[in-house]
Structure formats: structure tokens, C-alpha cells
Write an enzyme that holds these catalytic residues in place. Structure first.
Site, PDB file in Angstrom:
ATOM      1  N   ASN A  42       0.836  -1.201   0.000  1.00  0.00           N
ATOM      2  CA  ASN A  42       0.000   0.000   0.000  1.00  0.00           C
ATOM      3  C   ASN A  42       0.874   1.256   0.000  1.00  0.00           C
ATOM      4  OD1 ASN A  42       0.677  -0.790   2.655  1.00  0.00           O
ATOM      5  ND2 ASN A  42      -1.007   0.368   3.540  1.00  0.00           N
ATOM      6  N   GLU A  44       0.390   5.261   0.606  1.00  0.00           N
ATOM      7  CA  GLU A  44      -0.530   6.296   1.090  1.00  0.00           C
ATOM      8  C   GLU A  44      -0.058   7.688   0.687  1.00  0.00           C
ATOM      9  OE1 GLU A  44      -0.941   5.526   5.302  1.00  0.00           O
ATOM     10  OE2 GLU A  44      -2.165   3.734   4.909  1.00  0.00           O
ATOM     11  N   CYS A  53      -4.120   0.610  -2.353  1.00  0.00           N
ATOM     12  CA  CYS A  53      -3.947  -0.633  -1.594  1.00  0.00           C
ATOM     13  C   CYS A  53      -2.899  -1.555  -2.237  1.00  0.00           C
ATOM     14  CB  CYS A  53      -5.260  -1.403  -1.534  1.00  0.00           C
ATOM     15  SG  CYS A  53      -6.532  -0.600  -0.565  1.00  0.00           S
ATOM     16  N   GLU A  55      -3.132  -4.762  -2.850  1.00  0.00           N
ATOM     17  CA  GLU A  55      -3.681  -5.711  -3.831  1.00  0.00           C
ATOM     18  C   GLU A  55      -3.725  -5.085  -5.222  1.00  0.00           C
ATOM     19  OE1 GLU A  55      -4.841  -4.898  -0.882  1.00  0.00           O
ATOM     20  OE2 GLU A  55      -6.060  -6.474   0.016  1.00  0.00           O
ATOM     21  N   CYS A  87     -10.233  -4.713   0.909  1.00  0.00           N
ATOM     22  CA  CYS A  87     -11.327  -3.728   1.001  1.00  0.00           C
ATOM     23  C   CYS A  87     -12.293  -3.912  -0.174  1.00  0.00           C
ATOM     24  CB  CYS A  87     -10.761  -2.314   1.026  1.00  0.00           C
ATOM     25  SG  CYS A  87     -10.227  -1.711  -0.588  1.00  0.00           S
ATOM     26  N   CYS A  90     -10.931  -2.980  -3.704  1.00  0.00           N
ATOM     27  CA  CYS A  90     -10.035  -4.005  -4.263  1.00  0.00           C
ATOM     28  C   CYS A  90     -10.822  -5.214  -4.737  1.00  0.00           C
ATOM     29  CB  CYS A  90      -8.994  -4.431  -3.230  1.00  0.00           C
ATOM     30  SG  CYS A  90      -7.684  -3.199  -3.057  1.00  0.00           S
TER      31      CYS A  90
HETATM   32  N1  THU Z   1      -5.102  -1.661   2.885  1.00  0.00           N
HETATM   33  C1  THU Z   1      -4.563  -2.460   1.906  1.00  0.00           C
HETATM   34  O1  THU Z   1      -3.575  -2.078   1.246  1.00  0.00           O
HETATM   35  N2  THU Z   1      -5.122  -3.660   1.679  1.00  0.00           N
HETATM   36  C2  THU Z   1      -6.115  -4.206   2.435  1.00  0.00           C
HETATM   37  O2  THU Z   1      -6.510  -5.346   2.192  1.00  0.00           O
HETATM   38  C3  THU Z   1      -6.693  -3.451   3.540  1.00  0.00           C
HETATM   39  C4  THU Z   1      -6.279  -2.026   3.625  1.00  0.00           C
HETATM   40  C5  THU Z   1      -4.431  -0.385   3.185  1.00  0.00           C
HETATM   41  C6  THU Z   1      -5.155   0.863   2.784  1.00  0.00           C
HETATM   42  C7  THU Z   1      -4.510   1.868   3.731  1.00  0.00           C
HETATM   43  O3  THU Z   1      -3.266   2.300   3.178  1.00  0.00           O
HETATM   44  C8  THU Z   1      -4.224   1.060   4.991  1.00  0.00           C
HETATM   45  O4  THU Z   1      -4.239  -0.302   4.585  1.00  0.00           O
HETATM   46  C9  THU Z   1      -5.234   1.274   6.102  1.00  0.00           C
HETATM   47  O5  THU Z   1      -6.524   1.146   5.643  1.00  0.00           O
END
Ligand code: THU
Length: 132
Positions: A42, A44, A53, A55, A87, A90
Site C-alpha cells: 500500500n 498512502e 492498496c 492488492e 477492502c 479491491c
Molecule cells: N489496505 C490495503 O492495502 N489492503 C487491504 O486489504 C486493507 C487495507 C491499506 C489501505 C490503507 O493504506 C491502509 O491499509 C489502512 O486502511
């Protein structure tokens, strides 16, 4: 490749996460039929909704390397805590590129794993044929 090995790669990918805002690092590894594996973590942003994310980054990584959707075999996702669950956004994106029966392994840092599938994660997906 065994699921546990794919999960190890997802855990490895997690170290590439840029997640200073949530502090929640996630890694993903997408396995292709030829044995190649594409990693994602991920990423941000200070403008929070622009974050991406793990995935989707793994999937887009594979697509940008020329992999086609017919080549995808399995996905592993790894984060701290309970085996992490993708999420909703995704799930929708994965359903566009991975057949419903594609295994998705949810895992954590201890390599505890749950197996599910793209179709189980998003039943009744909205898809291409609905738009055309
Ligand atoms: N996140 C993912 O990258 N994948 C997931 O399956 C769940 C959430 C990330 C999004 C954000 O950067 C952080 O986790 C918190 O939500």
C-alpha cells in the site's frame, strides 16, 4: 508455488509499504501461470483518498509488466493482526481481472492463512457485461 511461499512474498512486499498515516502496512503477491510473482504494497498520500492498496498495486504492477488477465493464478495478502481482508474497492477491481474461482490467501505476519476466492469475496459482482 505453494500458498505459504506466495504468502512469504506478500510479507516481503509489505516492507515496501509507504503507510505513514495509517501505520498499517500491507503486502500482496500475485502469482502468474509461468511462475512469476508480482508484488505490491500500500502507498498512502497526505491527501488520504489518493492512497492505493497493496492488492491493486500488485495487480497493476503485473499489468504494467505485460501480464494478461488469463495468466493470473492466485493472490496472497499479508498484514499484521488477523489474516487481512481486502477492502471493497479491491474486491471490485480484482473481480475484473481474476476469475471468480481464483484463490485468494489472506494472511498475517505469523503466516497464518485463510483461503478464499475472488468470487467468495465479491458475489454478484458488477461486471463488464452489465455495462455493455
Ligand atoms: N489496505 C490495503 O492495502 N489492503 C487491504 O486489504 C486493507 C487495507 C491499506 C489501505 C490503507 O493504506 C491502509 O491499509 C489502512 O486502511
Amino acid at each position: 508455488m505453494e500458498p505459504i511461499e506466495l504468502m512469504r512474498k506478500a510479507r516481503e512486499a509489505r516492507s515496501l509499504s509507504h503507510s505513514p498515516y495509517s501505520g498499517f502496512a500491507v503486502g500482496a503477491a500475485l502469482l502468474c501461470k509461468d511462475g512469476s510473482v508480482y508484488l505490491g504494497a500500500n502507498v498512502e498520500n497526505a491527501s488520504y483518498p489518493l492512497s492505493m492498496c497493496a492488492e491493486r498495486n500488485a495487480l497493476y504492477h503485473a499489468l504494467m509488466e505485460g501480464r494478461k488477465k488469463e495468466e493470473f493464478l492466485a493472490l496472497a495478502v499479508c498484514a499484521k493482526g488477523r489474516p487481512v481482508s481486502p477492502c471493497g474497492a479491491c474486491r471490485q477491481v480484482l473481480s475484473e481481472f481474476l476469475p471468480p474461482e481464483t484463490p485468494v490467501f489472506l494472511g498475517n505476519l505469523e503466516l497464518e492463512m485463510k483461503e478464499t476466492s475472488v468470487g467468495e469475496l465479491l458475489p454478484y459482482a458488477f461486471e463488464e457485461k452489465d455495462v455493455r
